[in-house]
Design a protein around this motif. Structure first.
Motif, mmCIF file in Angstrom:
data_model
loop_
_atom_site.group_PDB
_atom_site.id
_atom_site.type_symbol
_atom_site.label_atom_id
_atom_site.label_comp_id
_atom_site.label_asym_id
_atom_site.label_seq_id
_atom_site.Cartn_x
_atom_site.Cartn_y
_atom_site.Cartn_z
ATOM 1 N N UNK A 1 0.852 -1.168 0.000
ATOM 2 C CA UNK A 1 0.000 0.000 0.000
ATOM 3 C C UNK A 1 0.898 1.230 0.000
ATOM 4 N N UNK A 2 0.719 2.090 -0.978
ATOM 5 C CA UNK A 2 1.496 3.317 -1.102
ATOM 6 C C UNK A 2 0.553 4.504 -0.964
ATOM 7 N N UNK A 3 0.827 5.351 0.019
ATOM 8 C CA UNK A 3 -0.043 6.489 0.308
ATOM 9 C C UNK A 3 0.786 7.756 0.432
ATOM 10 N N UNK A 4 0.352 8.791 -0.277
ATOM 11 C CA UNK A 4 0.978 10.107 -0.211
ATOM 12 C C UNK A 4 0.125 10.981 0.695
ATOM 13 N N UNK A 5 0.744 11.573 1.697
ATOM 14 C CA UNK A 5 0.036 12.510 2.572
ATOM 15 C C UNK A 5 0.073 13.894 1.943
ATOM 16 N N UNK A 6 -1.092 14.508 1.742
ATOM 17 C CA UNK A 6 -1.061 15.896 1.298
ATOM 18 C C UNK A 6 -0.933 16.796 2.525
ATOM 19 N N UNK A 7 -0.820 18.100 2.298
ATOM 20 C CA UNK A 7 -0.589 19.023 3.409
ATOM 21 C C UNK A 7 -1.726 19.003 4.424
ATOM 22 N N UNK A 8 -2.962 18.795 3.964
ATOM 23 C CA UNK A 8 -4.081 18.769 4.902
ATOM 24 C C UNK A 8 -4.048 17.509 5.759
ATOM 25 N N UNK A 9 -3.605 16.404 5.189
ATOM 26 C CA UNK A 9 -3.477 15.156 5.962
ATOM 27 C C UNK A 9 -2.369 15.281 6.999
ATOM 28 N N UNK A 10 -1.283 15.936 6.621
ATOM 29 C CA UNK A 10 -0.169 16.126 7.560
ATOM 30 C C UNK A 10 -0.597 17.004 8.728
ATOM 31 N N UNK A 11 -1.288 18.089 8.421
ATOM 32 C CA UNK A 11 -1.761 18.974 9.486
ATOM 33 C C UNK A 11 -2.791 18.254 10.361
ATOM 34 N N UNK A 12 -3.634 17.435 9.743
ATOM 35 C CA UNK A 12 -4.634 16.684 10.503
ATOM 36 C C UNK A 12 -3.961 15.692 11.446
#
Length: 122
Positions: A1-12
């Motif tokens: 499973x490969x998942x990229x965190x966007x900026x909103x996911x990182x802040x969350x």
């Protein structure tokens, strides 16, 4: 499973979002789970929530993605660096022939984009 965190996911993740925390945990303890933090998105996340970049960079389950030349060329064609770097990182590569999923707390921003999205908004 490969998942990229966007900026909103990182802040969350920094605000204690349970779904983001579970992704981070799985990437740390399960074989075959990979979480990516594109540098441009990491900068935006840190602007939105100071301390996020240092926190995420210290976690062993997260792979930081540099802004290399191919990524910079892709980013230069878009309006926002964070989203562009995430979208570039989610594209198929020899290591990830199916590409990656973008985890986000703002799924509406990805409507119409050629990416798969994992909604972290509870």
């Amino acid at each position: 499973m490969h998942i990229v965190l966007d900026d909103t996911a990182m802040a969350a993740a920094g605000r204690g979002n349970v779904l983001a925390s579970r992704l981070i945990h799985r990437a740390h303890v399960e074989v075959g789970w990979y979480l990516y933090a594109p540098a441009c998105a990491l900068v935006e996340a840190d602007r939105a929530r100071p301390g996020t970049a240092e926190h995420l960079a210290a976690l062993p389950g997260i792979v930081l993605l540099d802004l290399d030349l191919p990524a910079a060329l892709a980013v230069a064609q878009q309006n926002t660096w964070a989203a562009a770097h995430c979208q570039y990182a989610a594209q198929p590569t020899p290591d990830r022939p199916d590409g990656a999923i973008i985890a986000t707390a703002a799924p509406g921003r990805w409507i119409g984009e050629p990416v798969r999205v994992l909604d972290l908004d509870p």
